[in-house]
Write an enzyme that holds these catalytic residues in place. Structure first.
Site, mmCIF file in Angstrom:
data_model
loop_
_atom_site.group_PDB
_atom_site.id
_atom_site.type_symbol
_atom_site.label_atom_id
_atom_site.label_comp_id
_atom_site.label_asym_id
_atom_site.label_seq_id
_atom_site.Cartn_x
_atom_site.Cartn_y
_atom_site.Cartn_z
ATOM 1 N N SER A 1 4.067 -0.568 -1.029
ATOM 2 C CA SER A 1 3.041 -2.532 -0.596
ATOM 3 C C SER A 1 3.969 -2.426 0.730
ATOM 4 O O SER A 1 3.034 -1.231 2.024
ATOM 5 C CB SER A 1 3.378 -3.308 -0.810
ATOM 6 O OG SER A 1 2.678 -4.418 -0.741
ATOM 7 N N ASP B 1 -6.500 -2.027 -7.232
ATOM 8 C CA ASP B 1 -5.314 -3.209 -6.402
ATOM 9 C C ASP B 1 -6.386 -3.717 -5.603
ATOM 10 O O ASP B 1 -6.533 -3.757 -4.486
ATOM 11 C CB ASP B 1 -4.714 -2.264 -5.373
ATOM 12 C CG ASP B 1 -3.308 -2.810 -4.708
ATOM 13 O OD1 ASP B 1 -3.389 -3.593 -4.897
ATOM 14 O OD2 ASP B 1 -2.047 -1.821 -4.185
ATOM 15 N N HIS C 1 -2.263 -2.955 -7.922
ATOM 16 C CA HIS C 1 -0.446 -3.026 -7.508
ATOM 17 C C HIS C 1 0.010 -2.889 -7.872
ATOM 18 O O HIS C 1 1.541 -1.998 -7.128
ATOM 19 C CB HIS C 1 -0.664 -3.963 -6.620
ATOM 20 C CG HIS C 1 0.317 -4.252 -5.159
ATOM 21 N ND1 HIS C 1 -0.296 -3.849 -4.194
ATOM 22 C CD2 HIS C 1 0.983 -4.490 -4.899
ATOM 23 C CE1 HIS C 1 0.391 -3.732 -3.687
ATOM 24 N NE2 HIS C 1 1.139 -4.138 -3.808
#
Length: 728
Positions: A582, A668, A703
């Protein structure tokens, strides 16, 4: 070791770096049986602040274009072909991960009212079963009831996740929320625990967080807008259609997120709103759920606060003129006149901050991150010298007691503590060499007892060493590094090493235990965590020094940590890997541009690498709320130019790069799939090496990657096998 100098965004040409550039073939190479996918270029120019920025792969942002999906699938096929030579290693690591899990394991039970609640996991099933059994003085019933079986609910779904999970105050109902595609938008269901059947109540389009009214007849929940920002709180009456639900609160400011939760006492429903640097709280008495929410204290820019209910012990409840009980107070965690936060108290209904009274005063350099409020005690979780500490404060007289930790490097956190009048604090403890423990601390005696320790078959903690070291940054700042390795690993520069980093949002990457990591340590790896600026490991100022126009500190700190590991002979640059997810993926992209020859291999999972494009599009999820973290490139030319200077996608150049494993999730909502896809496409067009470059997109998740734990183990095994192959 002296820091190499950089010319703008170019690669260092110090003697050390130049030596590492001869030749690029010393890094892990690909022997691709099929040709690498080459994405078409569709010329496009962004115009901002009088300048143009090329974005030839912008077309990949249209997931409705069949060519986009085909390109992602082609990359997946190519990844499978390249990783074929690592399959044996991957399967071996997967088997090792699986072997370290007991066939059946129960979590530590948590008492709530007349029940003990716990979870049971099975090594051959992807999800857990939630159970409960009766509890009472002198009673420890063996009769178990199934509250929720996630495996049964997950049948027929490629992705499955339970979000909110809340038992009603009368213990008759369960509110639980389901996500079946990884998009983090949920459907809420209500289960009758006496019949094990769901009620007709089904509420679509929820975000995280639900709260019950005291009578168990109403439930509060949050709802997201089109940008997946939770902005509304609704109230649902059990047994009525969701179309009759009532809107309780709406936050119009797009930089603020809304949450809803119960006070530990169960007396109040709390509605929190917060941006990255500002917050406020509203409350509703839980026994009058129809009441309008009231504000605790006015919102002030840059001031954060959160509250919980502190019911004064052994004092009569006297009604004040404003209708609030005189003995009821808020415990308030705030940065008002306190950079590293303080805990104060105030009468409920008294909204003037100047009358807040300190319970845990501000201590510069000791960041109070959380508080847990009980009937007679407040527990503060605070960070000092890069480590978490727990401090217990007795409300009656302010007496303080610190809970002692046995290791020099560790992670500790308060656990599930639903009982307001509890005489013990449940907390968790672990270190890189200590499997997780659940412990109970007795408030009165100060004694600690182990409730449960995770059993890791075949693991002997005495075979491993954990250390805390410090690297010097460019400006002399000392950066903490947590390091773990097996006792037999040589520290002569020959060991492979994996360095992990994040460095954003004031999030701390804890030196915790990982059974999967053992597969690296047992293969002679050193594993290190760089606690770099932008995270919260060293207090609020640590975070401030790694955000907005100081963001590059995050990247250069990480490079300093890498250099330290090499200079101290833990590893060498040709055996050093780096990993981040991320915002940590942004870190990976930035350091690969700044110092591509400092690392032999990099894994960037769901990486935030096209930051200028994302932060320039307020219609995307999270963008507006992220401007306080990264800057606003639309309004500010300075923010735009600074962000552009480190944006991984915009700074890919024609030179050798490390081997790369890049992961994305099609659904995501936090980092759009197209950021890693565009980044890899540009790398394929520009980089001048033949090193592994892999893009794998999960086509049915978001995610967090795959949802089932076996699938998650396989994904982790694939990444670890990549590093074993690339760094061997």
């Amino acid at each position: 070791m002296p820091r190499p100098t950089f010319d703008g965004l170019g690669v260092s040409t110090s003697p050390r770096e130049t030596a590492q550039m001869e030749p690029s073939q010393t890094t892990a190479q690909s022997a691709a049986p099929i040709a690498a996918p080459i994405a078409a270029k569709h010329p496009f120019k962004h115009v901002a602040h009088g300048t143009e920025r090329s974005d030839d792969y912008r077309w990949l942002q249209d997931r409705n274009d069949p060519a986009v999906i085909e390109y992602l699938l082609e990359e997946n096929r190519y990844a499978d072909a390249l990783l074929a030579e690592t399959i044996a290693e991957r399967d071996a690591i997967f088997g090792e991960i699986e072997s370290r899990v007991l066939p059946v394991a129960d979590s530590a039970p948590v008492r709530k009212g007349p029940w003990e609640y716990f979870e049971r996991s099975f090594s051959d099933q992807p999800y857990v079963k939630h159970l409960r059994r009766p509890w009472g003085p002198g009673i420890r019933s063996a009769v178990e009831e199934v509250v929720l079986d996630e495996n049964a609910l997950a049948v027929g779904h490629d992705f499955f996740e339970v979000g909110s999970y809340e038992i009603s105050p009368d213990h008759r109902l369960l509110a639980y929320a389901l996500d079946t595609n990884g998009g983090e938008v949920y459907e809420l269901r209500i289960r009758n625990l006496e019949t094990s059947e769901d009620l007709a109540d089904e509420i679509p389009n929820l975000y995280y967080g639900v709260a019950w009214s005291k009578d168990s007849r109403s439930i509060f929940y949050t709802r997201p807008d089109e940008a997946v920002r939770p902005y509304q709180v609704w109230r649902h009456q059990i047994g009525t259609p969701s179309t009759e639900d009532k809107l309780i609160f709406e936050e119009p400011d797009e930089s603020f997120f809304v949450s809803v939760y119960e006070s530990r006492s169960g007396d109040y429903i709390l509605i929190g709103t917060g941006s990255r640097i500002t917050s406020d709280v509203r409350y509703i008495p839980s026994d009058t759920p129809e009441a309008a929410p009231r504000l605790v204290a006015q919102r002030r820019h840059g001031i954060e606060y959160e509250v919980d209910h502190l019911r004064a012990a052994n004092s009569a409840s006297v009604e004040r003129t404003d209708g609030e009980p005189a003995n009821d107070q808020w415990a308030i965690l705030t940065n008002d006149n306190a950079l590293d936060f303080r805990v104060a108290t105030a009468a409920i209904g008294d909204s003037e901050p100047e009358r807040w009274r300190d319970l845990a005063p501000h201590r510069m350099g000791t960041r109070i991150a959380e508080m847990d409020v009980f009937e007679k005690h407040v527990v503060v979780s605070e960070r000092r010298d890069g480590l978490e500490h727990l401090r217990v404060i007795r409300v009656a007289d302010g007496n303080e007691q610190a809970i002692q930790m046995p290791d020099p490097v560790y992670t500790v956190a308060t656990g599930a503590n639903p009982e307001y009048s509890s005489e013990t604090l449940r907390y968790s403890y672990a270190s890189p060499t200590q499997p997780p423990q659940d412990l109970d601390y007795n408030f009165e005696s100060g004694s600690t007892s182990i409730v449960k320790e995770t059993e890791i078959p075949g693991f002997n903690k005495d075979q491993y060493i954990c250390e805390r070291s410090w690297a010097s940054a460019d400006d002399g700042t000392q950066i903490p590094i947590s390091i773990v390795y097996k006792m037999t690993t040589p520290l002569d520069g020959t060991a492979p090493c994996l360095l992990y980093g994040y460095g954003s949002y004031e999030i701390c990457i804890e030196p915790s235990f990982s059974s999967a990591r053992l597969s690296l340590l047992d293969r002679g790896f050193v594993y290190a965590i760089a606690h770099i600026r932008g995270g919260g490991e060293m207090g609020r100022s640590w975070y401030e020094q790694g955000r907005l126009l100081q963001k590059r500190n995050t990247f250069t700190d990480f490079i300093s940590c890498a250099e330290y590991l090499c200079s101290e002979n833990y590893t060498s640059a040709m055996r050093l890997g780096a990993r981040g997810r991320s915002a940590g993926g942004l870190l990976m992209g930035a350091v690969s541009n700044l110092a591509p020859h400092a690392f032999r291999a990099i894994s960037a999972e769901v990486p935030f690498v096209d930051c200028v494009s994302t932060m320039s599009d307020p219609a995307l999820p999270l963008t507006v709320g992220e401007w306080e973290e990264w800057g606003n490139p639309i309004e500010s030319r300075a923010d735009y130019e600074y962000m552009l200077s480190y944006s991984p996608y915009d700074n890919v150049e024609n030179h050798p790069y490390p081997a790369m494993f890049v992961a994305a999730g099609l659904n995501d909502p936090r980092v759009m799939y197209w950021e890693p896809a565009k980044w890899v496409a540009k790398h394929r067009a520009l980089r001048s090496d033949t090193n592994l470059l892999i893009l794998r997109t999960e086509m049915g998740s978001g995610h967090g990657g795959p949802s089932g734990r076996q699938d998650a183990w396989r994904e982790e095994a694939a990444v670890l096998a990549f590093f074993v192959h690339a760094l061997s």
